[in-house]
Motif scaffolding. Structure first.
Motif, PDB file in Angstrom:
ATOM      1  N   ASP A 243       0.724  -1.388  -0.025  1.00 22.32           N
ATOM      2  CA  ASP A 243      -0.182   0.055   0.148  1.00 22.32           C
ATOM      3  C   ASP A 243       0.807   1.194   0.054  1.00 22.32           C
ATOM      4  O   ASP A 243       0.504   1.981  -0.829  1.00 22.32           O
ATOM      5  CB  ASP A 243      -0.899  -0.151   1.302  1.00 22.32           C
ATOM      6  N   PHE A 244       2.168   0.848   0.864  1.00 24.07           N
ATOM      7  CA  PHE A 244       2.920   2.193   0.773  1.00 24.07           C
ATOM      8  C   PHE A 244       3.618   3.174  -0.197  1.00 24.07           C
ATOM      9  O   PHE A 244       2.953   3.907  -0.598  1.00 24.07           O
ATOM     10  CB  PHE A 244       4.016   2.540   2.217  1.00 24.07           C
ATOM     11  N   PRO A 250      -0.279  12.068  -1.947  1.00 25.50           N
ATOM     12  CA  PRO A 250       1.225  11.739  -2.189  1.00 25.50           C
ATOM     13  C   PRO A 250       2.529  10.687  -2.589  1.00 25.50           C
ATOM     14  O   PRO A 250       1.922   9.857  -1.834  1.00 25.50           O
ATOM     15  CB  PRO A 250       1.460  13.201  -1.728  1.00 25.50           C
ATOM     16  N   ASN A 251       3.591  11.062  -3.371  1.00 27.48           N
ATOM     17  CA  ASN A 251       3.672   9.474  -3.521  1.00 27.48           C
ATOM     18  C   ASN A 251       4.755   9.150  -2.389  1.00 27.48           C
ATOM     19  O   ASN A 251       5.997  10.103  -2.440  1.00 27.48           O
ATOM     20  CB  ASN A 251       4.876   9.867  -4.798  1.00 27.48           C
ATOM     21  N   HIS A 252       4.635   8.582  -1.869  1.00 27.75           N
ATOM     22  CA  HIS A 252       5.117   8.320  -0.786  1.00 27.75           C
ATOM     23  C   HIS A 252       6.246   7.741  -0.443  1.00 27.75           C
ATOM     24  O   HIS A 252       7.814   8.467  -0.141  1.00 27.75           O
ATOM     25  CB  HIS A 252       4.469   7.433   0.434  1.00 27.75           C
ATOM     26  N   PRO A 253       7.079   7.216  -1.503  1.00 35.08           N
ATOM     27  CA  PRO A 253       8.701   6.117  -1.780  1.00 35.08           C
ATOM     28  C   PRO A 253       9.489   7.610  -2.096  1.00 35.08           C
ATOM     29  O   PRO A 253       9.848   7.889  -1.070  1.00 35.08           O
ATOM     30  CB  PRO A 253       8.712   5.325  -2.486  1.00 35.08           C
ATOM     31  N   GLN A 254       8.728   8.272  -3.145  1.00 34.71           N
ATOM     32  CA  GLN A 254       9.625   9.681  -3.947  1.00 34.71           C
ATOM     33  C   GLN A 254      10.112  10.721  -2.695  1.00 34.71           C
ATOM     34  O   GLN A 254      11.288  11.326  -2.811  1.00 34.71           O
ATOM     35  CB  GLN A 254       8.882  10.363  -4.976  1.00 34.71           C
ATOM     36  N   GLN A 259       7.948   5.513   6.790  1.00 32.73           N
ATOM     37  CA  GLN A 259       6.607   4.374   6.795  1.00 32.73           C
ATOM     38  C   GLN A 259       5.685   3.893   8.533  1.00 32.73           C
ATOM     39  O   GLN A 259       4.938   2.692   8.769  1.00 32.73           O
ATOM     40  CB  GLN A 259       7.703   3.183   6.262  1.00 32.73           C
ATOM     41  N   THR A 260       5.823   5.058   9.716  1.00 36.27           N
ATOM     42  CA  THR A 260       5.088   5.097  10.500  1.00 36.27           C
ATOM     43  C   THR A 260       3.367   5.262  10.051  1.00 36.27           C
ATOM     44  O   THR A 260       3.046   6.200   9.750  1.00 36.27           O
ATOM     45  CB  THR A 260       5.245   5.466  11.086  1.00 36.27           C
ATOM     46  N   CYS A 261       3.007   4.190   9.493  1.00 36.07           N
ATOM     47  CA  CYS A 261       1.612   5.100   8.613  1.00 36.07           C
ATOM     48  C   CYS A 261       0.157   5.310   9.927  1.00 36.07           C
ATOM     49  O   CYS A 261      -0.227   6.197   9.444  1.00 36.07           O
ATOM     50  CB  CYS A 261       0.388   3.349   7.683  1.00 36.07           C
TER      51      CYS A 261
END
Length: 635
Positions: A243-244, A250-254, A259-261
């Protein structure tokens, strides 16, 4: 006859302390029972010692061990195995073997009673030790855990569930406890109040991870893949990595999102995430900031490490500001000091909060450029002389520079007006009171000098001190601290508080003229003892004669300052009144010498001789009486 001799022989053997008969005396014996203070006939018959009376006259309940329960029917010899009846134990273990092998301690009465050897169920039900019997345990037979009934193990038996329930643990398949590595502490899911089935697992209490929202509806295997329960991670990203990675708005990895959802998402639904900019970044979005798109500050979709200082976004606004010119004026780049997030215009400058120099009085109406020359704001001095040095140097009434006035104008002047300066003389340590407040400054500050002056009274009033003749201050050696008697209200009349001296005036002394004690106007070194003034009174007294009687010259021992007559004497070393003696003359028969006294006036020889019969060293005379009876009581 043989039987009688045998009985006598046994009796002798049981009496090792029997006394040998004295020649010519009747045979005597000592009781073989020890210190037993009851008549022999209470138990024995007159025909011989061996036969015991069928009903001995002995009440065992009056001893330290009354007979109760089954003990009443036990024969005396069952406990008293030798003739000395007191030589017997009173503990259960003294008569009863411990079949529990000391596992239960020496207090048999904690489970048993004198009414029967059977175990007291009340004590067992309470199970007063480290393992209370509750629920299903309360109806379980003792030997289910304590194998071997009474002789079984009672002390040191394990209280862990698994010690009795290992077979149940191994046999459980739904789920398989042993295969999944379930803990052997059965109490985490099972209780003694229920049956073995129907176990309940508190996910929050046992794992620290509460199942809320959508998590509560999932099958266990959704997170515990492959039936693995031990060591399952509790971080969101473990289950939600896909999901992340797949989120584009927005683009979470970029964007480098953490990663603390749980910071934005909840367990209710994955959608509708909320981001608390203040709590998570420490930068609250207020005013116009709240209306901006995220990309206005997070350029290029970069979220990590975005600076929070104003100038990072508003450098161009700072450089272009001309009223006043922020760059030329040396303004700080902390925009929040004057601007708000509501609008860039309408900036307000709090001169006090920002610079520490409050604009009050005439300062509040002065143009900024009057103090900030050439548009220079940074480093502007705050002391008065920096702006008002010319005013300081030109002032002639008085001449500030000539008399050495400090350049801190705020001592006398205010920001309201340059004129009407006020000088608080008390700030110098010498407050102007009384007549001093009406004098011209030059009266004390001669020659136009306003620097440190001598504040002692005599520095101004030495002439007054030397010229005073009533009384003559110099001849009387008066101190030069004028304030002791005089005040600033007026030089006269002066008042002298005699109580501030080592000799306060009380009683008749208050109304006595000063010259009565201070002869020839001499005040310094006047003695303070009574005798110095009252020697004539002391020597003239005849009732009693103080000199002849050897009275001390410390008049205050008997007299007060209120009146010379009516003296009282504290007869501390010998109590008076004493028996029949009431007057001084009852004991002190010589009025000219009080060191002579008589005891024999009242205590006649006939009386004292009778009272001192057998007393060593007794002599009937007053000196000997006092040597023993110094406090007036019997010796």
């Amino acid at each position: 006859m043989v039987s009688t001799l045998l009985i006598q022989l046994i009796f002798v053997l049981l009496m090792p302390q029997a006394a040998a008969p004295r020649q010519g005396a009747a045979m005597t014996t000592r009781s073989p029972h020890g210190a037993l203070n009851i008549p022999c006939q209470n138990c024995h018959t007159f025909t011989g010692w061996k036969p015991i009376r069928s009903v001995p006259e002995f009440d065992h309940n009056k001893t330290r061990y009354p007979l109760r329960g089954l003990h009443k029917s036990v024969a005396c010899t069952g406990c008293h195995t030798n003739p000395v009846f007191s030589n017997v134990g009173n503990k259960c273990a003294d008569c009863h073997a411990d079949i529990h092998r000391r596992q239960m301690g020496a207090q048999c009465e904690s489970c048993h009673s004198v009414n029967g050897w059977m175990v007291s169920m009340k004590s067992v039900e309470q199970h007063q030790n480290r393992f209370p019997l509750v629920g299903a345990h309360a109806v379980t037979a003792c030997d289910s855990c304590h194998k071997g009934a009474a002789s079984g193990q009672f002390q040191g038996l394990s209280t862990d569930c698994i010690s009795c329930h290992m077979n149940s643990y191994l046999a459980t398949k739904s789920p398989s406890h042993s295969a999944l590595g379930f803990p052997t502490d059965c109490r985490q899911c099972h209780s003694t109040m229920d049956t073995w089935a129907g176990a309940r697992f508190d996910h929050a209490a046992m794992t620290g991870f509460a199942l809320t929202g959508a998590h509560a509806q999932l099958e266990c295997t959704a997170c515990h893949v492959g039936g693995k329960y031990q060591g399952t991670p509790t971080t969101c990203i473990t289950c939600h990595q896909a999901d992340f990675n797949g989120t584009k708005d927005p683009n979470h990895p970029q964007a480098g999102f953490p990663q603390t959802c749980a910071q934005c998402h909840s367990t209710t639904t994955w959608l509708g995430a909320k981001f608390d900019h203040n709590a998570l970044t420490g930068f609250a979005l207020t005013g116009a900031h709240a209306q901006l798109e995220c990309t206005a500050c997070h350029v290029g979709g970069h979220y990590q490490g975005t600076p929070t200082n104003c100038i990072n976004c508003h450098q161009a606004d700072f450089n272009n500001a001309k009223d006043p010119n922020h760059a030329q004026g040396g303004f700080p780049q902390t925009c929040a000091q004057c601007h708000s997030t509501t609008t860039w215009l309408g900036a307000k400058f709090d001169h006090n909060a920002v610079t520490g120099f409050a604009l009050t009085g005439a300062h509040a109406t002065v143009a900024c450029t009057q103090c900030h020359i050439n548009g220079r704001y940074a480093g502007t001095p705050k002391d008065c002389a920096s702006c008002h040095l010319t005013n300081f140097q030109q002032t002639t009434n008085p001449n500030h520079a000539a008399v050495g006035f400090p350049t801190d104008c705020s001592i006398c002047h205010s920001t309201t007006s340059w004129q009407g300066a006020n000088f608080n003389h008390a700030t110098t340590g010498f407050a102007l009171t009384g007549v001093h407040a009406t004098l011209a400054c030059s009266s004390c500050h001669t020659g136009g000098t306003l620097g440190a002056s001598n504040t002692a009274c005599v520095s101004c009033h030495l002439k007054d001190f030397n010229g005073t003749t009533n009384p003559n201050h110099v001849a009387s050696n008066f101190p030069q601290q004028c304030e002791v008697c005089h005040s600033t209200a007026a030089w006269q009349p002066a008042s002298f508080n005699h109580n501030n001296t080592p000799f306060p005036l009380t009683g008749a002394h208050v109304s006595v003229a000063c010259t009565s004690c201070h002869i020839n106007g001499q005040y310094a070194g006047t003695p303070t003892d009574c005798y110095s003034c009252h020697k004539a009174d002391y020597t003239a007294v005849s009732n009693p004669n103080h000199v002849a009687a050897g009275f001390p010259t410390t008049c205050q021992t008997c007299h007060t300052t209120t009146a010379w007559a009516g003296a009282t004497f504290n007869h501390t070393w010998f109590p008076v009144p004493h028996k029949t003696a009431r007057l001084c003359s009852d004991c002190h028969t010589n009025p000219s010498n009080y060191t002579i006294f008589l005891c024999t006036n009242c205590h006649t020889q006939a009386t004292t001789n009778q009272q001192h019969s057998g007393v060593k060293g007794y002599v009937w005379n007053s000196t000997n009486c006092y040597s023993c009876h110094r406090n007036g009581s019997g010796g």
